[in-house]
Design a protein around this motif. Structure first.
Motif, PDB file in Angstrom:
ATOM      1  N   PHE A 229       0.911  -1.189   0.110  1.00 50.52           N
ATOM      2  CA  PHE A 229       0.152   0.043  -0.125  1.00 50.52           C
ATOM      3  C   PHE A 229       0.894   1.320   0.169  1.00 50.52           C
ATOM      4  O   PHE A 229       0.348   2.298   0.320  1.00 50.52           O
ATOM      5  N   GLY A 230       2.134   1.158  -0.362  1.00 52.35           N
ATOM      6  CA  GLY A 230       3.022   2.337  -0.688  1.00 52.35           C
ATOM      7  C   GLY A 230       2.642   3.256  -1.280  1.00 52.35           C
ATOM      8  O   GLY A 230       1.684   3.227  -2.178  1.00 52.35           O
ATOM      9  N   ARG A 231       3.726   4.172  -1.752  1.00 55.55           N
ATOM     10  CA  ARG A 231       3.273   5.278  -2.796  1.00 55.55           C
ATOM     11  C   ARG A 231       3.869   5.269  -4.274  1.00 55.55           C
ATOM     12  O   ARG A 231       3.604   5.820  -5.168  1.00 55.55           O
ATOM     13  N   LEU A 236      -1.281  -1.250  -4.349  1.00 56.63           N
ATOM     14  CA  LEU A 236      -2.849  -1.572  -4.786  1.00 56.63           C
ATOM     15  C   LEU A 236      -3.400  -0.170  -4.908  1.00 56.63           C
ATOM     16  O   LEU A 236      -4.297   0.299  -5.673  1.00 56.63           O
ATOM     17  N   PRO A 237      -3.228   1.031  -4.115  1.00 55.62           N
ATOM     18  CA  PRO A 237      -3.810   2.246  -4.217  1.00 55.62           C
ATOM     19  C   PRO A 237      -3.556   3.013  -5.371  1.00 55.62           C
ATOM     20  O   PRO A 237      -4.077   3.586  -5.973  1.00 55.62           O
ATOM     21  N   SER A 238      -2.264   2.839  -5.989  1.00 57.33           N
ATOM     22  CA  SER A 238      -1.568   3.419  -7.132  1.00 57.33           C
ATOM     23  C   SER A 238      -2.456   2.938  -8.344  1.00 57.33           C
ATOM     24  O   SER A 238      -2.805   3.400  -9.335  1.00 57.33           O
ATOM     25  N   GLN A 239      -2.484   1.497  -8.443  1.00 52.67           N
ATOM     26  CA  GLN A 239      -2.995   0.726  -9.575  1.00 52.67           C
ATOM     27  C   GLN A 239      -4.531   1.024  -9.736  1.00 52.67           C
ATOM     28  O   GLN A 239      -5.118   0.948 -10.691  1.00 52.67           O
ATOM     29  N   LEU A 240      -5.040   1.196  -8.500  1.00 51.25           N
ATOM     30  CA  LEU A 240      -6.825   1.389  -8.550  1.00 51.25           C
ATOM     31  C   LEU A 240      -6.992   2.828  -8.542  1.00 51.25           C
ATOM     32  O   LEU A 240      -8.145   3.253  -8.618  1.00 51.25           O
ATOM     33  N   GLY A 241      -6.119   3.879  -8.447  1.00 51.75           N
ATOM     34  CA  GLY A 241      -6.206   5.272  -8.668  1.00 51.75           C
ATOM     35  C   GLY A 241      -6.799   5.717  -7.388  1.00 51.75           C
ATOM     36  O   GLY A 241      -7.873   6.795  -7.639  1.00 51.75           O
TER      37      GLY A 241
END
Length: 461
Positions: A229-231, A236-241
């Motif tokens: 969940f890093g930057r 996952l946050p980056s791939q899901l936008g």
């Protein structure tokens, strides 16, 4: 089994995986559970503390010196706590979906799974015989595809210079018959290696195709996969936008139970935002050209013990021009880490203010924690409040259970903060303070990625 044998096994698994896969050609709320992950807990509570202190130091050493290696979604997922010191969620990959339990880690980027029937894990034993490693099976998924050497996702784990030598790849084309070279990742206490896949990630109300995920064939001391969940781009946050994600970490009293709290993707707080204190994230000066770009730096201004400000030199609180220093928040670290000079000031202040209790030096030796105090003759325990003061006026005044270990039948309590130099080796470089998940329990923690800020409030999880 020797290292050579494991290496050969890894190569065999790699060839098997390539052979088996090469032929496979609006905001909606979703909820995931966050669990604790159990690995070798001891019936001796002090041994458990010593284990968690040791793994927290190993984790800090990795984070301080890591090895380089527009589609909104709202999801609510169960989050479980474990005696291992981490928290896990379950994600569904593949077609049809296969449920895999992964550790939540805000200090790394790649999402990877134990993969294939030939998955091998060295030193991955469990005291609980009911715990099993259930690997992902690419052959059982019609959506599994190996990522090619020219695929932009391959640059997540390899430099463009390294990939310039891709064979069987037409110039200036993404079409390439050569697969992306294997990855190898070191987490401090464990490591893993495998290949990148393009897969389908399924949530109850949404399906995400072409999600880049690691298919690990071999791991050491890392019995569960990781949800990074890093930057960085692979997370996952980056791939899901995602614009935000948040969690509430269940108390350690519920380790390895069926109790769970929540991880929320792209969702705000369940109550009024006025209840939440915010502080801006801080950019590391060298983040754009270093592995420190993965971390969530927060702007810590001061630390107080019992209302007294601890004297901490400024250069430890903010990252310098070389990228070293500063404070990060990390879900994968158990006990908060502080570099020696910072820890000594904090520990000394506790020792000065808690002179009414005897020091439990024998417990300090057993656990590796300090200071520890003997409370066997006390009917009630009174200890100074530990508070972290952030830029913007946000103050996190921790409940006692979040910074002192208080075990049911114990006659001693210990400060659950670890420092370098205790074993004779200083951990140079990197963040000065790593704020761990033990200190985050029973807090709502919000990562507001759109507004570049961290939010938090006390909350029974």
């Amino acid at each position: 089994m020797s290292s050579l044998q494991f290496y050969l096994l890894f190569l065999l698994c790699l060839l098997s995986l390539i052979s088996s896969i090469s032929s496979l050609d609006n905001k909606t709320p979703i909820s995931l559970s966050l669990h604790q992950f159990n690995q070798n807990p001891s019936p001796n509570p002090w041994q458990n503390l010593a284990y968690l202190a040791s793994t927290s130091l190993i984790r800090a050493q990795h984070l301080k010196n890591p090895k380089p290696n527009p589609n909104p979604l709202l999801t609510k997922s169960p989050l479980f706590s474990h005696a291992y010191g981490g928290y896990s969620i379950s994600l569904n990959f593949g077609t049809p979906p296969q449920k895999i339990s992964l550790l939540l880690d805000t200090g790394s980027d790649l999402v990877w799974l134990p993969c294939t029937k030939n998955y091998a894990c060295k030193n991955c034993t469990f005291s609980n015989t009911k715990t099993q490693i259930l690997p992902f099976l690419p052959r059982s998924s019609s959506s599994s595809k190996l990522i090619g050497c020219k695929n932009p996702k391959c640059t997540w784990i390899h430099t463009p210079e390294f990939l310039s030598n891709c064979q069987n790849c037409p110039p200036n084309s993404t079409a390439c018959s050569q697969v992306c070279p294997p990855y190898a990742i070191i987490y401090g206490s464990g490591s893993t290696a495998g290949l990148l896949l393009s897969e389908t990630l399924t949530f109850p109300e949404k399906i995400v195709s072409d999600f880049g995920v690691g298919c690990s064939l071999f791991s050491s001391n890392q019995p569960a996969g990781i949800a990074g969940f890093g930057r960085g781009p692979p997370s996952l946050p980056s791939q899901l936008g995602l614009k935000t994600f948040s969690y509430c970490l269940l108390s350690r009293r519920f380790d390895d139970t069926n109790e769970s709290s929540s991880l929320i993707l792209n969702g705000g707080s369940d109550s009024d935002e006025k209840d939440i204190s915010y502080s801006p994230f801080l950019k590391n000066p060298v983040a754009g050209r270093s592995v420190f770009s993965t971390y969530y730096y927060v702007q810590l201004r001061k630390i107080t013990v019992g209302g007294t400000r601890v004297k901490i030199p400024y250069h430890f609180l903010w990252p310098g021009s070389n990228g070293n220093g500063g404070t990060i928040i990390d879900s994968g670290t158990t006990f908060t880490f502080m570099v020696g000079p910072v820890f000594e000031q904090v520990a000394r202040e506790f020792e000065m203010q808690v002179r009414h209790y005897k020091r439990a030096y024998d417990v300090e030796t057993k656990t590796g924690l300090r200071p520890c105090f003997n409370i066997s003759a006390e009917k009630s325990v009174s200890l100074p409040e530990l508070s972290f003061h952030f830029k913007g006026g946000a103050i996190m005044s921790l409940p006692l259970a979040n910074y002192f270990s208080i075990l049911g039948n114990s006659d001693a309590v210990c400060l659950t903060v670890v420092a370098d130099g205790r074993s004779g080796t200083e951990i140079s470089g990197g963040p000065s303070i790593i704020f761990g998940n033990f200190q985050q329990q029973n807090y709502y923690i919000e990562y507001d990625l759109e507004n570049e800020r961290l939010g938090f409030r006390k909350q029974t999880c």
